[in-house]
Write a protein that holds these residues in place. Sequence first.
Motif, PDB file in Angstrom:
ATOM      1  N   VAL A 213       0.853  -1.191   0.000  1.00 28.51           N
ATOM      2  CA  VAL A 213       0.000   0.000   0.000  1.00 28.51           C
ATOM      3  C   VAL A 213       0.892   1.246   0.000  1.00 28.51           C
ATOM      4  CG1 VAL A 213      -1.743   1.287   1.301  1.00 28.51           C
ATOM      5  CG2 VAL A 213      -1.719  -1.227   1.384  1.00 28.51           C
ATOM      6  N   VAL A 214       0.622   2.155  -0.928  1.00 30.22           N
ATOM      7  CA  VAL A 214       1.332   3.432  -0.947  1.00 30.22           C
ATOM      8  C   VAL A 214       0.331   4.492  -0.513  1.00 30.22           C
ATOM      9  CG1 VAL A 214       2.590   5.114  -2.347  1.00 30.22           C
ATOM     10  CG2 VAL A 214       2.825   2.642  -2.828  1.00 30.22           C
ATOM     11  N   TYR A 215       0.583   5.118   0.637  1.00 33.20           N
ATOM     12  CA  TYR A 215      -0.331   6.110   1.194  1.00 33.20           C
ATOM     13  C   TYR A 215       0.344   7.477   1.048  1.00 33.20           C
ATOM     14  CZ  TYR A 215      -4.061   7.935   4.120  1.00 33.20           C
ATOM     15  OH  TYR A 215      -5.164   8.631   4.562  1.00 33.20           O
ATOM     16  N   ALA A 216      -0.108   8.271   0.073  1.00 33.78           N
ATOM     17  CA  ALA A 216       0.517   9.571  -0.179  1.00 33.78           C
ATOM     18  C   ALA A 216      -0.160  10.655   0.657  1.00 33.78           C
ATOM     19  CB  ALA A 216       0.415   9.917  -1.659  1.00 33.78           C
ATOM     20  N   LEU A 217       0.632  11.609   1.124  1.00 38.47           N
ATOM     21  CA  LEU A 217       0.108  12.722   1.926  1.00 38.47           C
ATOM     22  C   LEU A 217       0.192  14.017   1.142  1.00 38.47           C
ATOM     23  CD1 LEU A 217       1.937  11.912   5.275  1.00 38.47           C
ATOM     24  CD2 LEU A 217      -0.487  11.512   4.785  1.00 38.47           C
ATOM     25  N   ARG A 218      -0.717  14.931   1.458  1.00 35.85           N
ATOM     26  CA  ARG A 218      -0.704  16.251   0.825  1.00 35.85           C
ATOM     27  C   ARG A 218       0.433  17.101   1.382  1.00 35.85           C
ATOM     28  NH1 ARG A 218      -3.156  21.227   2.100  1.00 35.85           N
ATOM     29  NH2 ARG A 218      -3.934  20.362   4.057  1.00 35.85           N
ATOM     30  N   MET A 219       1.072  17.879   0.510  1.00 38.55           N
ATOM     31  CA  MET A 219       2.024  18.886   0.984  1.00 38.55           C
ATOM     32  C   MET A 219       1.206  19.989   1.639  1.00 38.55           C
ATOM     33  SD  MET A 219       5.138  18.125   0.426  1.00 38.55           S
ATOM     34  CE  MET A 219       6.189  19.522   0.104  1.00 38.55           C
ATOM     35  N   GLN A 250       0.086  -2.524  -6.477  1.00 34.06           N
ATOM     36  CA  GLN A 250       0.078  -1.712  -5.261  1.00 34.06           C
ATOM     37  C   GLN A 250      -1.238  -0.927  -5.145  1.00 34.06           C
ATOM     38  OE1 GLN A 250       3.950   0.239  -6.057  1.00 34.06           O
ATOM     39  NE2 GLN A 250       4.682  -0.723  -4.180  1.00 34.06           N
ATOM     40  N   VAL A 251      -1.714  -0.780  -3.906  1.00 33.41           N
ATOM     41  CA  VAL A 251      -2.926   0.005  -3.659  1.00 33.41           C
ATOM     42  C   VAL A 251      -2.489   1.435  -3.333  1.00 33.41           C
ATOM     43  CG1 VAL A 251      -4.936   0.282  -2.158  1.00 33.41           C
ATOM     44  CG2 VAL A 251      -4.121  -2.018  -2.735  1.00 33.41           C
ATOM     45  N   LEU A 252      -3.133   2.415  -3.970  1.00 33.07           N
ATOM     46  CA  LEU A 252      -2.770   3.819  -3.745  1.00 33.07           C
ATOM     47  C   LEU A 252      -3.861   4.513  -2.937  1.00 33.07           C
ATOM     48  CD1 LEU A 252      -0.959   6.315  -4.298  1.00 33.07           C
ATOM     49  CD2 LEU A 252      -2.377   6.729  -6.329  1.00 33.07           C
ATOM     50  N   MET A 253      -3.441   5.141  -1.828  1.00 32.05           N
ATOM     51  CA  MET A 253      -4.394   5.889  -0.981  1.00 32.05           C
ATOM     52  C   MET A 253      -3.927   7.336  -0.817  1.00 32.05           C
ATOM     53  SD  MET A 253      -5.034   3.064   2.014  1.00 32.05           S
ATOM     54  CE  MET A 253      -6.753   3.443   2.337  1.00 32.05           C
ATOM     55  N   HIS A 254      -4.881   8.214  -0.505  1.00 31.14           N
ATOM     56  CA  HIS A 254      -4.586   9.623  -0.204  1.00 31.14           C
ATOM     57  C   HIS A 254      -5.799  10.142   0.563  1.00 31.14           C
ATOM     58  CE1 HIS A 254      -3.803  13.903  -0.653  1.00 31.14           C
ATOM     59  NE2 HIS A 254      -2.673  13.678  -1.292  1.00 31.14           N
ATOM     60  N   PRO A 255      -5.589  10.921   1.647  1.00 36.14           N
ATOM     61  CA  PRO A 255      -6.749  11.362   2.425  1.00 36.14           C
ATOM     62  C   PRO A 255      -7.556  12.452   1.728  1.00 36.14           C
ATOM     63  CG  PRO A 255      -4.747  12.333   3.329  1.00 36.14           C
ATOM     64  CD  PRO A 255      -4.320  11.387   2.234  1.00 36.14           C
ATOM     65  N   GLY A 256      -6.964  13.100   0.702  1.00 40.79           N
ATOM     66  CA  GLY A 256      -7.591  14.246   0.064  1.00 40.79           C
ATOM     67  C   GLY A 256      -7.462  15.466   0.969  1.00 40.79           C
ATOM     68  N   PRO A 257      -7.451  16.658   0.446  1.00 44.29           N
ATOM     69  CA  PRO A 257      -7.476  16.967  -0.981  1.00 44.29           C
ATOM     70  C   PRO A 257      -6.105  16.759  -1.623  1.00 44.29           C
ATOM     71  CG  PRO A 257      -7.371  19.000   0.314  1.00 44.29           C
ATOM     72  CD  PRO A 257      -7.457  17.872   1.297  1.00 44.29           C
ATOM     73  N   VAL A 258      -6.124  16.291  -2.875  1.00 41.17           N
ATOM     74  CA  VAL A 258      -4.874  15.982  -3.589  1.00 41.17           C
ATOM     75  C   VAL A 258      -4.355  17.239  -4.284  1.00 41.17           C
ATOM     76  CG1 VAL A 258      -3.906  14.665  -5.529  1.00 41.17           C
ATOM     77  CG2 VAL A 258      -5.624  13.604  -4.026  1.00 41.17           C
ATOM     78  N   ASN A 259      -3.059  17.483  -4.179  1.00 40.81           N
ATOM     79  CA  ASN A 259      -2.415  18.454  -5.065  1.00 40.81           C
ATOM     80  C   ASN A 259      -1.964  17.669  -6.297  1.00 40.81           C
ATOM     81  OD1 ASN A 259      -2.227  20.845  -3.299  1.00 40.81           O
ATOM     82  ND2 ASN A 259      -0.754  19.630  -2.128  1.00 40.81           N
ATOM     83  N   ARG A 260      -2.781  17.649  -7.329  1.00 40.83           N
ATOM     84  CA  ARG A 260      -2.409  16.900  -8.542  1.00 40.83           C
ATOM     85  C   ARG A 260      -1.127  17.480  -9.130  1.00 40.83           C
ATOM     86  NH1 ARG A 260      -6.431  13.822 -12.095  1.00 40.83           N
ATOM     87  NH2 ARG A 260      -8.165  13.530 -10.657  1.00 40.83           N
TER      88      ARG A 260
END
Length: 311
Positions: A213-219, A250-260
Amino acid sequence: MRHLLSIGDLDRDDIERICARAEQFSEVSDREIKKVPALRGRTVLNLFYEASTRTRSSFELAAKRLSADVVNFAASGSSVEKGESLKDTVLTLAAHSPDAIVVRTPHAGSAALIAGWTSAAIVNAGDGKREHPTQALLDVFTLRQRLGALDGRCVWIVGDVAHSRVARSNILAFRAMGAHVTVCGPPTLIPRGIEAMGCDVRYDLDDLREADVVYALRMQRERMDQHLVPSLREYAARYQINGRRLGARQVLMHPGPVNRGVELSGEVVDSPQAVITAQVKAGVVVRMAVLYELLSGARAVEPVPLEPQLA
Ligand code: NCD
């Protein structure tokens, strides 16, 4: 459970019980009439001192689907702008006798403070950089739906860990569920000593392939008072999760809001690996489970009244 202030207040059994309850409520959310009378006559106050799209809307929907009355309070447009303090605001709104107060503020520890000022059950919906327990619960719920049990799974949390209440709550929750957690980002965005929470630390993405699992965070630019990365472009060059770095399984997660285009490339946001909208959907049923648990006093997983509201 009297309040939900930190994920640290819950053990694995508690998290599993809340997920099981959320699973029951998923059935309600899939119906044409998405309402049950479980919390009829109860009042939920949403007290938001910070911007929110997902968390506020899903707490509101969760309370309404359980037939509770909901009061939404946003600091902007209220007497907070005339200088009213947090304590006076809470005491004023407590005069309406809410059974639960869902609170988000930019100050660490504020949810716990409020718990001392009123008899309502307090749900921490984000207190500064500290914690966001319902986000962690909905993320565990989403992952269990996608992967089954989390025991032995490897989760990488990538990005601005230093300013992230989601990172702190999620490290605790994923570890409690048996996953192995690695945090990764530039050294300026990884708090010193975070290993004490039971996670590994990496400063580059070289071994990202080991993650399930890749859990990305917002800057979180609004919480940065100094230049902690040379530029967002340079950050993206080293740490952006993109189609080249994300594996097909891999599963991709992000809590939102995303900086695309910053922490995630547009292509991975829209890829089948991303469960970002499933996370938002899970937010409603998991928050229904939390409100139900706090306000009905139920502890064991027994069937909840699921008949549609007629009145
Ligand atoms: C997060 C928050 O506010 O902590 N968003 C959310 O609740 N889904 C994460 C963020 O703002 O980056």
